[in-house]
Design a protein around this motif. Structure first.
Motif, PDB file in Angstrom:
ATOM      1  N   MET A   1      -0.627  -3.544  16.253  1.00 11.00           N
ATOM      2  CA  MET A   1       0.447  -3.189  15.322  1.00 11.00           C
ATOM      3  C   MET A   1       0.507  -1.662  15.164  1.00 11.00           C
ATOM      4  SD  MET A   1       0.984  -4.384  11.330  1.00 11.00           S
ATOM      5  CE  MET A   1       1.240  -6.095  11.810  1.00 11.00           C
ATOM      6  N   GLU A   2       1.727  -1.134  15.178  1.00 13.55           N
ATOM      7  CA  GLU A   2       1.912   0.308  15.047  1.00 13.55           C
ATOM      8  C   GLU A   2       1.363   0.799  13.706  1.00 13.55           C
ATOM      9  OE1 GLU A   2       5.543   3.593  15.422  1.00 13.55           O
ATOM     10  OE2 GLU A   2       5.934   1.436  15.406  1.00 13.55           O
ATOM     11  N   ASN A   3       0.718   1.972  13.740  1.00 12.32           N
ATOM     12  CA  ASN A   3       0.051   2.483  12.547  1.00 12.32           C
ATOM     13  C   ASN A   3       1.018   3.306  11.692  1.00 12.32           C
ATOM     14  OD1 ASN A   3      -2.304   2.604  11.005  1.00 12.32           O
ATOM     15  ND2 ASN A   3      -2.809   4.627  11.794  1.00 12.32           N
ATOM     16  N   THR A   4       2.025   2.647  11.154  1.00 15.48           N
ATOM     17  CA  THR A   4       3.007   3.288  10.278  1.00 15.48           C
ATOM     18  C   THR A   4       2.577   3.078   8.828  1.00 15.48           C
ATOM     19  OG1 THR A   4       4.327   1.276  10.091  1.00 15.48           O
ATOM     20  CG2 THR A   4       4.821   2.762  11.934  1.00 15.48           C
ATOM     21  N   PRO A   5       3.160   3.844   7.891  1.00 16.83           N
ATOM     22  CA  PRO A   5       2.821   3.603   6.481  1.00 16.83           C
ATOM     23  C   PRO A   5       3.036   2.149   6.068  1.00 16.83           C
ATOM     24  CG  PRO A   5       3.947   5.692   6.673  1.00 16.83           C
ATOM     25  CD  PRO A   5       4.000   5.063   8.037  1.00 16.83           C
ATOM     26  N   HIS A   6       4.146   1.545   6.499  1.00 19.40           N
ATOM     27  CA  HIS A   6       4.407   0.161   6.103  1.00 19.40           C
ATOM     28  C   HIS A   6       3.359  -0.789   6.676  1.00 19.40           C
ATOM     29  CE1 HIS A   6       6.506  -3.771   5.850  1.00 19.40           C
ATOM     30  NE2 HIS A   6       6.971  -3.251   4.723  1.00 19.40           N
ATOM     31  N   SER A   7       2.963  -0.582   7.931  1.00 18.69           N
ATOM     32  CA  SER A   7       1.947  -1.456   8.517  1.00 18.69           C
ATOM     33  C   SER A   7       0.597  -1.264   7.839  1.00 18.69           C
ATOM     34  CB  SER A   7       1.833  -1.203  10.025  1.00 18.69           C
ATOM     35  OG  SER A   7       1.293   0.079  10.295  1.00 18.69           O
ATOM     36  N   ILE A   8       0.310  -0.033   7.444  1.00 19.17           N
ATOM     37  CA  ILE A   8      -0.935   0.225   6.713  1.00 19.17           C
ATOM     38  C   ILE A   8      -0.927  -0.530   5.390  1.00 19.17           C
ATOM     39  CG2 ILE A   8      -2.267   1.997   5.488  1.00 19.17           C
ATOM     40  CD1 ILE A   8      -1.495   3.943   7.733  1.00 19.17           C
ATOM     41  N   PHE A   9       0.186  -0.452   4.668  1.00 21.20           N
ATOM     42  CA  PHE A   9       0.289  -1.174   3.396  1.00 21.20           C
ATOM     43  C   PHE A   9       0.193  -2.688   3.611  1.00 21.20           C
ATOM     44  CE2 PHE A   9       2.962   2.633   1.933  1.00 21.20           C
ATOM     45  CZ  PHE A   9       1.873   3.233   1.317  1.00 21.20           C
ATOM     46  N   GLN A  10       0.825  -3.178   4.674  1.00 18.97           N
ATOM     47  CA  GLN A  10       0.775  -4.614   4.965  1.00 18.97           C
ATOM     48  C   GLN A  10      -0.656  -5.097   5.182  1.00 18.97           C
ATOM     49  OE1 GLN A  10       3.562  -5.016   8.317  1.00 18.97           O
ATOM     50  NE2 GLN A  10       4.765  -6.415   7.037  1.00 18.97           N
ATOM     51  N   GLN A  11      -1.484  -4.242   5.769  1.00 20.59           N
ATOM     52  CA  GLN A  11      -2.851  -4.627   6.110  1.00 20.59           C
ATOM     53  C   GLN A  11      -3.864  -4.314   5.006  1.00 20.59           C
ATOM     54  OE1 GLN A  11      -3.841  -3.263  10.282  1.00 20.59           O
ATOM     55  NE2 GLN A  11      -1.764  -2.458  10.142  1.00 20.59           N
ATOM     56  N   THR A  12      -3.394  -3.764   3.898  1.00 17.30           N
ATOM     57  CA  THR A  12      -4.298  -3.290   2.855  1.00 17.30           C
ATOM     58  C   THR A  12      -4.374  -4.266   1.687  1.00 17.30           C
ATOM     59  OG1 THR A  12      -3.901  -0.968   3.410  1.00 17.30           O
ATOM     60  CG2 THR A  12      -4.765  -1.432   1.222  1.00 17.30           C
ATOM     61  N   ALA A  13      -5.581  -4.623   1.325  1.00 18.32           N
ATOM     62  CA  ALA A  13      -5.822  -5.433   0.122  1.00 18.32           C
ATOM     63  C   ALA A  13      -6.684  -4.619  -0.832  1.00 18.32           C
ATOM     64  CB  ALA A  13      -6.508  -6.745   0.481  1.00 18.32           C
ATOM     65  N   ARG A  14      -6.352  -4.675  -2.105  1.00 22.02           N
ATOM     66  CA  ARG A  14      -7.109  -3.959  -3.119  1.00 22.02           C
ATOM     67  C   ARG A  14      -7.179  -4.818  -4.384  1.00 22.02           C
ATOM     68  NH1 ARG A  14      -8.186  -1.403   0.675  1.00 22.02           N
ATOM     69  NH2 ARG A  14      -8.244   0.853   0.996  1.00 22.02           N
ATOM     70  N   GLN A  15      -8.010  -4.388  -5.317  1.00 23.60           N
ATOM     71  CA  GLN A  15      -8.138  -5.134  -6.567  1.00 23.60           C
ATOM     72  C   GLN A  15      -6.904  -4.911  -7.440  1.00 23.60           C
ATOM     73  OE1 GLN A  15     -11.205  -3.962  -9.441  1.00 23.60           O
ATOM     74  NE2 GLN A  15     -11.656  -6.127  -9.774  1.00 23.60           N
ATOM     75  N   ARG A  16      -6.309  -6.008  -7.869  1.00 21.82           N
ATOM     76  CA  ARG A  16      -5.146  -5.956  -8.751  1.00 21.82           C
ATOM     77  C   ARG A  16      -5.636  -5.890 -10.197  1.00 21.82           C
ATOM     78  NH1 ARG A  16      -1.217 -10.433  -7.160  1.00 21.82           N
ATOM     79  NH2 ARG A  16      -2.889 -11.749  -7.976  1.00 21.82           N
ATOM     80  N   VAL A  17      -5.061  -4.994 -10.959  1.00 20.21           N
ATOM     81  CA  VAL A  17      -5.545  -4.758 -12.321  1.00 20.21           C
ATOM     82  C   VAL A  17      -5.302  -5.957 -13.223  1.00 20.21           C
ATOM     83  CG1 VAL A  17      -5.195  -3.344 -14.392  1.00 20.21           C
ATOM     84  CG2 VAL A  17      -5.383  -2.251 -12.154  1.00 20.21           C
ATOM     85  N   SER A  18      -4.190  -6.646 -13.040  1.00 18.96           N
ATOM     86  CA  SER A  18      -3.820  -7.719 -13.968  1.00 18.96           C
ATOM     87  C   SER A  18      -4.845  -8.836 -14.024  1.00 18.96           C
ATOM     88  CB  SER A  18      -2.453  -8.293 -13.595  1.00 18.96           C
ATOM     89  OG  SER A  18      -2.459  -8.801 -12.272  1.00 18.96           O
ATOM     90  N   ASP A  19      -5.397  -9.237 -12.867  1.00 21.06           N
ATOM     91  CA  ASP A  19      -6.311 -10.378 -12.844  1.00 21.06           C
ATOM     92  C   ASP A  19      -7.643 -10.097 -12.157  1.00 21.06           C
ATOM     93  OD1 ASP A  19      -5.473 -10.195 -10.229  1.00 21.06           O
ATOM     94  OD2 ASP A  19      -4.365 -12.095 -10.226  1.00 21.06           O
ATOM     95  N   GLY A  20      -7.813  -8.899 -11.631  1.00 18.70           N
ATOM     96  CA  GLY A  20      -9.073  -8.544 -10.982  1.00 18.70           C
ATOM     97  C   GLY A  20      -9.232  -9.097  -9.584  1.00 18.70           C
ATOM     98  N   GLU A  21      -8.217  -9.785  -9.062  1.00 20.47           N
ATOM     99  CA  GLU A  21      -8.294 -10.376  -7.729  1.00 20.47           C
ATOM    100  C   GLU A  21      -8.039  -9.319  -6.657  1.00 20.47           C
ATOM    101  OE1 GLU A  21      -9.102 -13.584  -6.924  1.00 20.47           O
ATOM    102  OE2 GLU A  21      -9.540 -13.827  -9.072  1.00 20.47           O
ATOM    103  N   ILE A  22      -8.714  -9.464  -5.521  1.00 20.59           N
ATOM    104  CA  ILE A  22      -8.460  -8.601  -4.372  1.00 20.59           C
ATOM    105  C   ILE A  22      -7.425  -9.301  -3.502  1.00 20.59           C
ATOM    106  CG2 ILE A  22      -9.435  -7.524  -2.315  1.00 20.59           C
ATOM    107  CD1 ILE A  22     -12.065  -7.268  -3.850  1.00 20.59           C
ATOM    108  N   VAL A  23      -6.247  -8.739  -3.453  1.00 18.73           N
ATOM    109  CA  VAL A  23      -5.114  -9.350  -2.750  1.00 18.73           C
ATOM    110  C   VAL A  23      -4.355  -8.256  -1.994  1.00 18.73           C
ATOM    111  CG1 VAL A  23      -4.870 -11.220  -4.429  1.00 18.73           C
ATOM    112  CG2 VAL A  23      -3.613  -9.088  -4.765  1.00 18.73           C
ATOM    113  N   PRO A  24      -3.533  -8.639  -1.012  1.00 11.38           N
ATOM    114  CA  PRO A  24      -2.683  -7.646  -0.329  1.00 11.38           C
ATOM    115  C   PRO A  24      -1.790  -6.931  -1.341  1.00 11.38           C
ATOM    116  CG  PRO A  24      -2.696  -9.715   0.886  1.00 11.38           C
ATOM    117  CD  PRO A  24      -3.383  -9.985  -0.424  1.00 11.38           C
TER     118      PRO A  24
END
Length: 262
Positions: A1-24
């Motif tokens: 997959m091309e390393n564009t900002p959108h593809s980077i965001f698509q592949q990135t999961a982080r902790q969501r503040v609302s529930d503490g879950e690590i999700v895309p």
């Protein structure tokens, strides 16, 4: 997959503040007409708090226009919850990146990186931050600080006449107070500076919550706007403190130029 900002965001999961879950970070954005991703500095940074304020100001219209908003900031979940409590920014839109790894992937400006012998990582970070606040390695910072004091007729009024602002150590100030400096309907002298003072008082009073690790104090952020197909419509990469937008008088002007009615 091309390393564009959108593809980077698509592949990135982080902790969501609302529930503490690590999700895309793009989860829930699939049906949006526009996607606005803000990668911000420390959650206790001037830029992060001020950007969230502008987004909250236009939140209803952003939702009406079908714009999905995601913000990724440096800190931990406690930082994120405190940030959302103060700014009213939706916790389900905010994700945490404790070590600024996404910022590195996107090649965002890390700020000054001078290292003095005998200084710890934290001490060097503070030194570089102070230099950037003085405009060194941070173009536009000083002029933006002065704009907050002198006012700006090309910017909108920021505080409603009946709104009460509490910015320690100042006494509570009613928005109409700023009218004595020349009227209303635009950013009056000292109006923006007062809001920034309020932000500073909030962060300094809760410093260890907002900034659990000072290593990344100088890290800057970026703004990315995509269409429904993931094509990049607009990008801004911060080059200094108080430089989170190309047009600081109207920080969300780029959305209007993309065809949104804000």
């Amino acid at each position: 997959m091309e390393n564009t900002p959108h593809s980077i965001f698509q592949q990135t999961a982080r902790q969501r503040v609302s529930d503490g879950e690590i999700v895309p970070i793009l989860s829930g954005c699939e049906s949006s007409l526009r996607l606005l991703v803000i990668v911000c500095p420390q959650l206790g940074d001037f830029d992060s708090l001020e950007y969230a304020w502008w987004l909250q100001r236009e939140r209803q219209q952003l939702e009406a226009e079908g714009v999905a908003v995601r913000m990724v900031g440096i800190g931990n979940r406690d930082s994120g919850r405190k940030f959302c409590e103060f700014t009213k920014f939706p916790a389900e839109w905010l994700f945490i990146d404790p070590e600024a790894k996404l910022h590195t992937q996107l090649d965002l400006y890390a700020g000054l990186s001078l290292k003095l012998p005998g200084f710890s990582t934290a001490q060097n970070a503070w030194l570089n931050l102070m230099l950037m606040c003085a405009g060194i390695g941070s173009p536009g910072t000083l002029s933006e600080v002065f704009r907050g004091y002198k006012g700006d007729r090309s910017a909108p009024q920021l505080i409603a006449d009946t709104e009460i602002v509490k910015a320690k150590p100042l006494p509570p100030i009613e928005g109409s107070f700023f009218n004595v400096a020349g009227g209303s309907g635009f950013q009056r002298p000292f109006e923006l500076a007062t809001l920034r003072l309020r932000n500073m008082a909030e962060v300094l009073g809760n410093w260890l919550t907002y900034v659990p690790d000072p290593t990344y104090l100088t890290q800057r952020g970026g703004t990315f706007l995509f269409d429904t197909h993931g094509a990049l419509l607009y990008t801004h990469r911060d080059r200094g403190i108080l430089g989170f937008a190309a047009n600081m008088s109207q920080p969300l002007d780029f959305l209007r130029k993309s065809g949104l009615r804000l």
